[in-house]
Design a protein around this motif. Structure first.
Motif, PDB file in Angstrom:
ATOM      1  N   LYS A  48       0.837  -1.203   0.000  1.00  0.00           N
ATOM      2  CA  LYS A  48       0.000   0.000   0.000  1.00  0.00           C
ATOM      3  C   LYS A  48       0.868   1.248   0.000  1.00  0.00           C
ATOM      4  CE  LYS A  48      -4.511  -1.269   1.677  1.00  0.00           C
ATOM      5  NZ  LYS A  48      -5.485  -1.198   2.758  1.00  0.00           N
ATOM      6  N   GLU A  49       1.955   1.208   0.766  1.00  0.00           N
ATOM      7  CA  GLU A  49       2.886   2.335   0.830  1.00  0.00           C
ATOM      8  C   GLU A  49       3.536   2.565  -0.540  1.00  0.00           C
ATOM      9  OE1 GLU A  49       4.611   5.556   2.024  1.00  0.00           O
ATOM     10  OE2 GLU A  49       3.138   4.496   3.261  1.00  0.00           O
ATOM     11  N   ASN A  50       3.925   1.469  -1.204  1.00  0.00           N
ATOM     12  CA  ASN A  50       4.503   1.572  -2.556  1.00  0.00           C
ATOM     13  C   ASN A  50       3.513   2.194  -3.540  1.00  0.00           C
ATOM     14  OD1 ASN A  50       6.884   0.441  -1.804  1.00  0.00           O
ATOM     15  ND2 ASN A  50       6.408  -1.625  -2.520  1.00  0.00           N
ATOM     16  N   ASN A  51       2.253   1.746  -3.427  1.00  0.00           N
ATOM     17  CA  ASN A  51       1.219   2.291  -4.318  1.00  0.00           C
ATOM     18  C   ASN A  51       1.025   3.786  -4.090  1.00  0.00           C
ATOM     19  OD1 ASN A  51       0.730  -0.140  -5.525  1.00  0.00           O
ATOM     20  ND2 ASN A  51      -1.056  -0.637  -4.280  1.00  0.00           N
ATOM     21  N   ARG A  52       1.048   4.159  -2.795  1.00  0.00           N
ATOM     22  CA  ARG A  52       0.868   5.577  -2.444  1.00  0.00           C
ATOM     23  C   ARG A  52       2.017   6.404  -3.040  1.00  0.00           C
ATOM     24  NH1 ARG A  52       0.049   5.116   3.350  1.00  0.00           N
ATOM     25  NH2 ARG A  52      -1.627   3.673   2.848  1.00  0.00           N
ATOM     26  N   LYS A  53       3.248   5.873  -2.906  1.00  0.00           N
ATOM     27  CA  LYS A  53       4.428   6.580  -3.445  1.00  0.00           C
ATOM     28  C   LYS A  53       4.308   6.737  -4.957  1.00  0.00           C
ATOM     29  CE  LYS A  53       8.065   5.434  -0.148  1.00  0.00           C
ATOM     30  NZ  LYS A  53       9.089   4.422   0.111  1.00  0.00           N
ATOM     31  N   LYS A  54       3.883   5.632  -5.612  1.00  0.00           N
ATOM     32  CA  LYS A  54       3.757   5.634  -7.069  1.00  0.00           C
ATOM     33  C   LYS A  54       2.714   6.672  -7.513  1.00  0.00           C
ATOM     34  CE  LYS A  54       2.974   2.315 -10.698  1.00  0.00           C
ATOM     35  NZ  LYS A  54       2.283   1.077 -10.983  1.00  0.00           N
ATOM     36  N   LEU A  55       1.594   6.698  -6.777  1.00  0.00           N
ATOM     37  CA  LEU A  55       0.515   7.637  -7.098  1.00  0.00           C
ATOM     38  C   LEU A  55       0.991   9.072  -6.946  1.00  0.00           C
ATOM     39  CD1 LEU A  55      -2.625   7.547  -7.749  1.00  0.00           C
ATOM     40  CD2 LEU A  55      -2.922   8.127  -5.350  1.00  0.00           C
ATOM     41  N   ARG A  56       1.731   9.316  -5.837  1.00  0.00           N
ATOM     42  CA  ARG A  56       2.248  10.662  -5.579  1.00  0.00           C
ATOM     43  C   ARG A  56       3.186  11.097  -6.709  1.00  0.00           C
ATOM     44  NH1 ARG A  56       4.596  10.148  -0.055  1.00  0.00           N
ATOM     45  NH2 ARG A  56       2.745   8.977   0.541  1.00  0.00           N
ATOM     46  N   LYS A  57       4.041  10.162  -7.122  1.00  0.00           N
ATOM     47  CA  LYS A  57       5.013  10.444  -8.179  1.00  0.00           C
ATOM     48  C   LYS A  57       4.301  10.768  -9.496  1.00  0.00           C
ATOM     49  CE  LYS A  57       9.081   8.225 -10.080  1.00  0.00           C
ATOM     50  NZ  LYS A  57       9.738   6.930 -10.215  1.00  0.00           N
ATOM     51  N   GLU A  58       3.313   9.933  -9.826  1.00  0.00           N
ATOM     52  CA  GLU A  58       2.589  10.133 -11.091  1.00  0.00           C
ATOM     53  C   GLU A  58       1.794  11.426 -11.080  1.00  0.00           C
ATOM     54  OE1 GLU A  58       0.386   6.518 -11.682  1.00  0.00           O
ATOM     55  OE2 GLU A  58       2.170   5.449 -12.383  1.00  0.00           O
ATOM     56  N   LEU A  59       1.197  11.709  -9.915  1.00  0.00           N
ATOM     57  CA  LEU A  59       0.391  12.929  -9.783  1.00  0.00           C
ATOM     58  C   LEU A  59       1.264  14.173  -9.923  1.00  0.00           C
ATOM     59  CD1 LEU A  59      -2.673  13.238  -9.212  1.00  0.00           C
ATOM     60  CD2 LEU A  59      -2.037  13.910  -6.900  1.00  0.00           C
ATOM     61  N   SER A  60       2.438  14.140  -9.283  1.00  0.00           N
ATOM     62  CA  SER A  60       3.312  15.317  -9.363  1.00  0.00           C
ATOM     63  C   SER A  60       3.832  15.494 -10.795  1.00  0.00           C
ATOM     64  CB  SER A  60       4.450  15.248  -8.343  1.00  0.00           C
ATOM     65  OG  SER A  60       5.035  13.998  -8.370  1.00  0.00           O
ATOM     66  N   LEU A  61       4.119  14.393 -11.463  1.00  0.00           N
ATOM     67  CA  LEU A  61       4.582  14.468 -12.851  1.00  0.00           C
ATOM     68  C   LEU A  61       3.485  15.065 -13.732  1.00  0.00           C
ATOM     69  CD1 LEU A  61       7.193  13.426 -14.348  1.00  0.00           C
ATOM     70  CD2 LEU A  61       5.771  11.576 -15.194  1.00  0.00           C
ATOM     71  N   PHE A  62       2.253  14.634 -13.484  1.00  0.00           N
ATOM     72  CA  PHE A  62       1.115  15.139 -14.248  1.00  0.00           C
ATOM     73  C   PHE A  62       0.950  16.640 -14.022  1.00  0.00           C
ATOM     74  CE2 PHE A  62      -3.422  16.290 -14.089  1.00  0.00           C
ATOM     75  CZ  PHE A  62      -3.787  16.035 -15.393  1.00  0.00           C
ATOM     76  N   LEU A  63       1.059  17.065 -12.738  1.00  0.00           N
ATOM     77  CA  LEU A  63       0.876  18.478 -12.412  1.00  0.00           C
ATOM     78  C   LEU A  63       1.968  19.335 -13.046  1.00  0.00           C
ATOM     79  CD1 LEU A  63      -0.302  18.321  -8.703  1.00  0.00           C
ATOM     80  CD2 LEU A  63      -1.601  19.107 -10.684  1.00  0.00           C
ATOM     81  N   ILE A  64       3.211  18.830 -13.019  1.00  0.00           N
ATOM     82  CA  ILE A  64       4.325  19.585 -13.606  1.00  0.00           C
ATOM     83  C   ILE A  64       4.107  19.782 -15.109  1.00  0.00           C
ATOM     84  CG2 ILE A  64       6.805  19.444 -14.176  1.00  0.00           C
ATOM     85  CD1 ILE A  64       7.137  18.095 -11.376  1.00  0.00           C
ATOM     86  N   ILE A  65       3.719  18.687 -15.779  1.00  0.00           N
ATOM     87  CA  ILE A  65       3.495  18.780 -17.229  1.00  0.00           C
ATOM     88  C   ILE A  65       2.318  19.731 -17.532  1.00  0.00           C
ATOM     89  CG2 ILE A  65       2.795  17.462 -19.291  1.00  0.00           C
ATOM     90  CD1 ILE A  65       4.404  15.084 -18.103  1.00  0.00           C
ATOM     91  N   ALA A  66       1.252  19.597 -16.723  1.00  0.00           N
ATOM     92  CA  ALA A  66       0.080  20.452 -16.926  1.00  0.00           C
ATOM     93  C   ALA A  66       0.453  21.918 -16.730  1.00  0.00           C
ATOM     94  CB  ALA A  66      -1.023  20.045 -15.962  1.00  0.00           C
ATOM     95  N   LEU A  67       1.243  22.181 -15.701  1.00  0.00           N
ATOM     96  CA  LEU A  67       1.688  23.550 -15.394  1.00  0.00           C
ATOM     97  C   LEU A  67       2.545  24.105 -16.530  1.00  0.00           C
ATOM     98  CD1 LEU A  67       0.937  24.736 -12.591  1.00  0.00           C
ATOM     99  CD2 LEU A  67       3.382  24.710 -12.090  1.00  0.00           C
ATOM    100  N   PHE A  68       3.387  23.250 -17.063  1.00  0.00           N
ATOM    101  CA  PHE A  68       4.284  23.624 -18.162  1.00  0.00           C
ATOM    102  C   PHE A  68       3.461  24.012 -19.402  1.00  0.00           C
ATOM    103  CE2 PHE A  68       7.126  22.409 -21.707  1.00  0.00           C
ATOM    104  CZ  PHE A  68       8.200  23.234 -21.401  1.00  0.00           C
ATOM    105  N   ILE A  69       2.469  23.178 -19.729  1.00  0.00           N
ATOM    106  CA  ILE A  69       1.627  23.452 -20.898  1.00  0.00           C
ATOM    107  C   ILE A  69       0.810  24.732 -20.685  1.00  0.00           C
ATOM    108  CG2 ILE A  69      -0.347  22.574 -22.255  1.00  0.00           C
ATOM    109  CD1 ILE A  69       0.780  19.734 -21.745  1.00  0.00           C
ATOM    110  N   LEU A  70       0.235  24.834 -19.489  1.00  0.00           N
ATOM    111  CA  LEU A  70      -0.602  25.994 -19.169  1.00  0.00           C
ATOM    112  C   LEU A  70       0.192  27.296 -19.230  1.00  0.00           C
ATOM    113  CD1 LEU A  70      -3.594  25.606 -18.437  1.00  0.00           C
ATOM    114  CD2 LEU A  70      -2.987  26.303 -16.124  1.00  0.00           C
ATOM    115  N   SER A  71       1.408  27.279 -18.655  1.00  0.00           N
ATOM    116  CA  SER A  71       2.230  28.500 -18.666  1.00  0.00           C
ATOM    117  C   SER A  71       2.611  28.853 -20.109  1.00  0.00           C
ATOM    118  CB  SER A  71       3.454  28.352 -17.776  1.00  0.00           C
ATOM    119  OG  SER A  71       4.169  27.220 -18.154  1.00  0.00           O
ATOM    120  N   GLY A  72       2.853  27.840 -20.920  1.00  0.00           N
ATOM    121  CA  GLY A  72       3.162  28.068 -22.334  1.00  0.00           C
ATOM    122  C   GLY A  72       2.009  28.763 -23.032  1.00  0.00           C
TER     123      GLY A  72
END
Lengths: 116, 185
Positions: free
Chosen positions: A53-77
Motif C-alpha cells: 500500500k505504501e509503494n502504491n501511495r508513493k507511485k501515485l504521488r510520483k505520477e500525480l506530481s509528474l502530471f501536475l508539472i506537465i500540466a503547469l508547463f503546458i498551461l504557462s506556455g
C-alpha cells in the motif's frame, strides 16, 4: 445412412480418446494439488499489504506530481503565448479542436472497417 | 459480499492479510499447474497479491474471490511470458517443469505422462486447458481473462487435447486406420 452411422461411431471413439486424455490430465493435476504449499503466517501477509500500500501511495504521488508539472508547463506556455504571441495562441486554439475532430473521425472509420 | 472483502475494500490491512492467507495455497497450486514451476508460482502469487491490493476497488463480488485471483494471476503469468519472450530469456520447456518432476519424485509419486505432455504445450494452450478441464471455467470466462475470443479458446483447448492424445498415443490405431482408409479411397 450406413456411412453416417460409421461417422458417428468414429466421433464417439474420438471423444472417448479425448475424455481419456482429459482424465489423465485431471489425474496429474490433482496430484499437484496434493503438494503441501508453505503458507507464511498472518503477520507476513499483513506486512506485505502495508508495504504494498505504501509503494502504491508513493507511485501515485510520483505520477500525480509528474502530471501536475506537465500540466503547469503546458498551461504557462499557453498563457505566455496569449500575452506575448497572440497569433500563436490563436493558431493553437484553432488547430487543437480540428486535430481532435480529425482524430476521432479517423478512429471511428477504422472501427467501421474492422467491423465490416 | 463477504465481510472480509468488504473490510479489505475499506482499507483494513488485517482483512486483506486474512483473505490472502486463506487463498494463498489455492493460488500457488493454480500457478504451479500453469507454470509447471514451483518457484515461479510463488513469485507470481506475490505479484498477484500486489495487483489485487491495487485493484480491489474493481472487485464487484459477482464472482468468487478465488476466481478473481485466478483471473489476475493468469494475466500476470501471460504478461511475464511476453516480457521474457521479448528479453529472449525463455528457458527450454524441459527446464520449466524439471523441478515439478523432481517434487513428484521426492514424494514417491508417479510422474504423470499427461502432465509431461501438458508441460510441453505452449503457455497459450496450456493455460486454457487447465482452466477449462480442471477448474471448469467457461470458454467465455477464459477468453475474457486471456483477452482472446471464446472461439479461439475453444480451438486452443481442442488442439491442446489432440497434442496430449498424440503424446500419450491415445487412439493412434484408429487414426492410422482412418488415414489408411482415406488413402485407399
Amino acid at each position: 445412412m450406413k456411412k453416417q452411422k460409421v461417422v458417428i461411431l468414429d466421433n464417439e471413439q474420438q471423444n472417448n480418446h479425448d475424455l481419456d486424455a482429459i482424465h489423465e490430465l485431471q489425474d496429474g493435476l490433482s496430484k499437484v494439488d496434493q503438494f503441501p504449499v508453505y503458507t507464511p503466517d498472518l503477520q507476513w501477509f499483513e506486512n506485505m499489504v502495508i508495504i504494498e500500500k505504501e509503494n502504491n501511495r508513493k507511485k501515485l504521488r510520483k505520477e500525480l506530481s509528474l502530471f501536475l508539472i506537465i500540466a503547469l508547463f503546458i498551461l504557462s506556455g499557453i498563457i505566455v503565448s496569449f500575452y506575448q504571441l497572440p497569433f500563436v495562441f490563436l493558431f493553437i486554439q484553432i488547430i487543437t479542436p480540428v486535430f481532435i475532430v480529425f482524430y476521432t473521425i479517423m478512429g471511428s472509420r477504422k472501427k467501421v472497417k474492422i467491423n465490416e | 459480499m463477504d465481510p472480509l472483502i468488504k473490510s479489505a475494500k475499506e482499507g483494513d490491512h488485517l482483512a486483506f492479510a486474512m483473505l490472502f492467507k486463506e487463498n494463498y495455497p489455492f493460488l500457488v497450486k493454480y500457478l504451479m499447474k500453469i507454470t509447471m514451476n514451483p518457484d515461479m508460482a510463488e513469485e507470481l502469487a506475490q505479484e498477484t497479491m500486489a495487483k489485487c491490493i491495487q485493484k480491489i476497488h474493481l472487485y464487484n463480488g459477482q464472482s468468487k474471490f478465488s476466481t478473481w485471483l485466478i483471473s489476475i494471476a493468469t494475466n500476470a503469468y501471460i504478461d511475464q511470458c511476453r516480457k521474457q519472450k521479448r528479453e529472449n530469456q525463455w528457458k527450454g520447456q524441459e527446464e520449466v517443469f524439471r523441478k515439478l518432476k523432481w517434487h513428484f519424485e521426492s514424494r514417491n509419486e508417479e510422474w504423470n505422462d499427461a502432465l509431461e505432455a501438458l508441460g510441453k504445450l505452449p503457455v497459450d494452450v496450456r493455460v486454457p486447458i487447465v482452466l477449462k478441464h480442471y477448474y471448469g471455467y467457461s470458454y467465455d470466462e477464459i477468453g475474457a481473462w486471456m483477452k482472446i475470443s471464446s472461439g479461439t479458446v475453444k480451438s486452443r483447448v481442442h488442439n491442446g487435447i489432440l497434442a496430449v492424445r498424440r503424446e500419450l498415443k491415445l487412439g493412434e490405431e484408429t487414426e492410422s486406420r482412418h488415414t489408411r482408409q482415406r488413402t485407399t479411397k
